[in-house]
Motif scaffolding. Structure first.
Motif, short mmCIF file in Angstrom:
data_model
loop_
_atom_site.label_atom_id
_atom_site.label_comp_id
_atom_site.label_asym_id
_atom_site.label_seq_id
_atom_site.Cartn_x
_atom_site.Cartn_y
_atom_site.Cartn_z
N ILE A 1 47.42 32.79 48.46
CA ILE A 1 46.80 33.98 49.07
C ILE A 1 47.36 35.25 48.44
CG2 ILE A 1 46.65 35.31 51.21
CD1 ILE A 1 46.53 32.64 52.72
N LEU A 2 48.69 35.28 48.21
CA LEU A 2 49.30 36.46 47.59
C LEU A 2 48.78 36.67 46.17
CD1 LEU A 2 53.01 36.12 48.81
CD2 LEU A 2 51.33 37.83 49.54
N LEU A 3 48.63 35.57 45.41
CA LEU A 3 48.11 35.69 44.05
C LEU A 3 46.67 36.19 44.05
CD1 LEU A 3 49.56 32.41 42.45
CD2 LEU A 3 50.31 34.77 42.04
N VAL A 4 45.86 35.65 44.96
CA VAL A 4 44.46 36.10 45.05
C VAL A 4 44.39 37.56 45.46
CG1 VAL A 4 42.30 35.81 46.31
CG2 VAL A 4 43.54 33.80 45.48
N MET A 5 45.21 37.96 46.43
CA MET A 5 45.21 39.36 46.87
C MET A 5 45.70 40.27 45.75
SD MET A 5 44.04 39.63 49.92
CE MET A 5 44.60 41.28 50.32
N GLY A 6 46.72 39.84 45.00
CA GLY A 6 47.20 40.66 43.89
C GLY A 6 46.14 40.81 42.80
N ALA A 7 45.44 39.71 42.48
CA ALA A 7 44.37 39.79 41.48
C ALA A 7 43.24 40.69 41.95
CB ALA A 7 43.85 38.37 41.18
N TRP A 8 42.91 40.59 43.25
CA TRP A 8 41.84 41.45 43.79
C TRP A 8 42.24 42.92 43.73
CZ3 TRP A 8 41.66 44.69 48.08
CH2 TRP A 8 40.39 45.16 48.42
N GLN A 9 43.51 43.21 44.07
CA GLN A 9 43.97 44.60 44.05
C GLN A 9 43.98 45.15 42.62
OE1 GLN A 9 47.77 44.53 45.99
NE2 GLN A 9 46.88 44.71 48.04
N MET A 10 44.42 44.33 41.67
CA MET A 10 44.42 44.77 40.28
C MET A 10 43.00 45.06 39.80
SD MET A 10 47.52 44.97 39.21
CE MET A 10 47.27 45.00 37.43
N ARG A 11 42.07 44.21 40.15
CA ARG A 11 40.67 44.42 39.75
C ARG A 11 40.11 45.67 40.42
NH1 ARG A 11 35.77 39.99 40.36
NH2 ARG A 11 34.14 41.26 39.35
N HIS A 12 40.46 45.87 41.70
CA HIS A 12 39.98 47.05 42.41
C HIS A 12 40.54 48.33 41.78
CE1 HIS A 12 38.55 49.46 45.76
NE2 HIS A 12 39.77 50.00 45.86
N LEU A 13 41.85 48.31 41.43
CA LEU A 13 42.45 49.48 40.80
C LEU A 13 41.82 49.75 39.42
CD1 LEU A 13 46.23 49.03 41.67
CD2 LEU A 13 44.70 50.83 42.49
N LYS A 14 41.55 48.69 38.69
CA LYS A 14 40.92 48.86 37.38
C LYS A 14 39.54 49.49 37.51
CE LYS A 14 39.56 46.31 33.24
NZ LYS A 14 39.46 44.98 32.59
N SER A 15 38.77 49.02 38.51
CA SER A 15 37.44 49.60 38.75
C SER A 15 37.55 51.06 39.16
CB SER A 15 36.71 48.79 39.82
OG SER A 15 36.54 47.45 39.43
N PHE A 16 38.58 51.38 39.96
CA PHE A 16 38.78 52.75 40.42
C PHE A 16 39.12 53.68 39.24
CE2 PHE A 16 41.77 56.05 41.79
CZ PHE A 16 40.98 56.76 42.69
N PHE A 17 40.03 53.23 38.38
CA PHE A 17 40.40 54.03 37.23
C PHE A 17 39.23 54.21 36.26
CE2 PHE A 17 45.01 52.52 37.87
CZ PHE A 17 45.26 53.59 38.72
N GLU A 18 38.44 53.17 36.08
CA GLU A 18 37.27 53.28 35.22
C GLU A 18 36.24 54.23 35.78
OE1 GLU A 18 35.90 49.30 34.76
OE2 GLU A 18 37.32 48.79 33.16
N ALA A 19 36.08 54.22 37.13
CA ALA A 19 35.13 55.14 37.77
C ALA A 19 35.60 56.59 37.63
CB ALA A 19 34.95 54.78 39.24
N LYS A 20 36.90 56.82 37.67
CA LYS A 20 37.44 58.16 37.52
C LYS A 20 37.64 58.54 36.05
CE LYS A 20 37.81 59.04 41.93
NZ LYS A 20 37.04 60.16 42.57
N LYS A 21 37.30 57.61 35.16
CA LYS A 21 37.43 57.84 33.72
C LYS A 21 38.87 58.16 33.34
CE LYS A 21 32.66 59.34 33.13
NZ LYS A 21 31.74 60.41 32.66
#
Length: 217
Positions: A195-215
């Motif tokens: 669960i921790l690994l899945v949550m960490g991967a999800w958070q990393m993907r979410h942060l990556k999408s956020f940074f890409e959206a903010k350019k």
């Protein structure tokens, strides 16, 4: 000598728990249960006597014939071994089929006869060779004193063997419970890690999408 003393102490400790005598007080609607750890194929005898509280004398007197006790005995699987109403004084006998904790319950057979009076119940539970009337055995089989003593020793050895087998059974059950608990703890730890690994991967993907959206990347 020391080894002999240890063996004698062990025999005494094995034999002592198989006999218990006590008395207790109950009300007319109260139920008392006792737990006895009994090996399989072991004879159990329950002797009891009921006395009724006398307000005039402040003591207990022999109960009348109308007062009886309902006696129940259940095996470790909660299956009834016996369940019936006996008189105010009785002797109940049964033989255990499975090893483990047997429950013996007693309660009054009436809810209005005593008008709220208190009962004193004398209870004596005898297990194994303690439940054998050796005087009667000697009379029936015409045994001499030496033969009777040998018979008692053989019965004691047999009871000790049953108790040792029961202790091995308890040890096996405890080991199985421990292994099952350890296995569940292990799988719970694995589940938490996943669960921790899945949550960490999800958070990393979410942060990556956020940074890409903010350019920002």
């Amino acid at each position: 000598m020391f080894k002999l003393n240890c063996i004698l102490c062990g025999v005494i400790l094995c034999i002592f728990p198989f006999s218990s005598a006590l008395y207790f007080h109950i009300g007319e609607t109260e139920r008392k249960c006792f737990i006895e750890e009994i090996p399989d194929e072991t004879t159990v005898i329950v002797n009891y006597k009921v006395e009724l509280f006398d307000p005039k004398s402040g003591g207990f007197m022999p109960s009348s014939p109308g007062i009886g006790m309902h006696v129940e005995a259940r095996d470790p699987d909660d299956k009834p071994i016996l369940s019936r109403v006996y008189s105010s004084e009785g002797r109940i006998s049964f033989t255990s089929q499975t090893p483990g904790e047997h429950v013996i319950c007693l309660y009054s057979n009436s809810t209005s006869w005593f008008s709220g009076s208190q009962l004193r119940v004398h209870l004596d539970i005898q297990v194994g060779e303690h439940a054998i009337d050796y005087a009667n055995v000697a009379h029936k089989e015409k045994l001499s004193e030496i033969q009777l003593r040998v018979r008692q020793l053989l019965d004691q050895v047999e009871q000790i063997t049953k108790e040792q087998n029961y202790q091995r059974y308890r040890e096996e059950r405890f080991r199985q419970t421990s292994e099952s608990t350890n296995q569940r703890v292990l799988w719970w730890s694995v589940a938490q890690t996943c669960i921790l690994l899945v949550m960490g991967a999800w958070q990393m993907r979410h942060l990556k999408s956020f940074f890409e959206a903010k350019k920002l990347v």
